[in-house]
Write an enzyme that holds these catalytic residues in place. Structure first.
Site, PDB file in Angstrom:
ATOM      1  N   GLY A  18       0.813  -1.206   0.000  1.00 41.08           N
ATOM      2  CA  GLY A  18       0.000   0.000   0.000  1.00 41.08           C
ATOM      3  C   GLY A  18       0.843   1.251   0.000  1.00 41.08           C
ATOM      4  CB  THR A  19       2.138   3.569  -1.490  1.00 42.92           C
ATOM      5  OG1 THR A  19       2.911   4.758  -1.330  1.00 42.92           O
ATOM      6  CG2 THR A  19       1.683   3.493  -2.934  1.00 42.92           C
ATOM      7  CB  THR A  20      -1.162   7.846  -0.521  1.00 41.90           C
ATOM      8  OG1 THR A  20      -2.031   6.978   0.215  1.00 41.90           O
ATOM      9  CG2 THR A  20      -1.997   8.926  -1.200  1.00 41.90           C
TER      10      THR A  20
END
Length: 218
Positions: free
Chosen positions: A19-21
């Site tokens: 996950g990341t943004t």
């Protein structure tokens, strides 16, 4: 009959979720890129402060999402190729050239690699530009978001984005989007990294998590 040694635990055969943004937005005369810093593998946080904004050249950066190893490898290959290219032509490369290189690698190895890179920067021909590259896609956008945290902020960025935003407004837009994603996505967190790129060069910033803006439900 299979022996016990040949039976693998279920977790070994499952795909590891990451996950990341990441986010990038263009303004008159440049671009702003931003990312969180958490690297996760399933429910585990394996790195709290990884900078996911990787330089491809002096005024061109990419934001990394997907497998950290895959994304970093693509960025390093493109960085090397752009250095060679700039020496050959005797001037800085175009942002579109960098994005095309990323797109070509992503498409060629789409079955082997798990990575999505947003390429953004400034060049003498077209100014600030933001490109989305995913499995062979190459699309120029006014702004782009990616990673698991993006699903939590699509409503925010669609509502808050407007044409003609200043550099300061774009920086605030990116910081607010990252703060919202970090607050809602368990796979995003840590600090917020920002890079602002214009004709003068690239300015990097790091905003600690406790200094990010808060919202009414936090």
């Amino acid at each position: 009959m299979l022996g016990e040694s040949s039976i693998q635990p279920e977790w070994l055969s499952e795909e590891v979720k990451t996950g990341t943004t990441i986010i990038a937005i263009g303004f008159e005369g440049g671009v702003v890129l931003g990312s969180d810093s958490r690297v996760s593998a399933g429910a585990s946080v394996v790195n709290r402060v990884m900078n996911k904004l990787s330089p491809l050249h002096d005024k061109i950066y990419c934001a990394l999402s997907g497998s950290a190893a895959d994304a970093q490898t693509i960025a390093e290959i493109v960085n090397y190729q752009l250095d060679v290219h700039s020496i050959e032509v005797g001037e800085d490369p175009l942002v579109r050239s960098a994005a095309t290189l990323v797109k070509n690698i992503s498409y060629k190895y789409k079955e082997e690699l798990s990575a999505h890179l947003i390429v953004a920067g400034w060049d003498r021909r077209a100014g600030g530009q933001v490109y989305v590259t995913l499995d062979g896609l190459l699309s120029v956008q006014p702004f782009a978001v990616g990673g698991s945290g993006s699903s939590y902020i699509y409503g925010f960025v669609d509502a808050e984005y407007r044409k003609g935003m200043t550099k300061k407004e774009c920086q605030e837009f990116v910081v607010n989007a990252l703060a919202l994603a970090i607050g809602r996505d368990g796979s995003s967190g840590g600090v917020a990294y920002l890079v602002t790129i214009d004709q003068e060069g690239a300015e990097e910033q790091c905003i600690p998590g406790n200094e990010l803006p808060t919202f009414f439900d936090q």
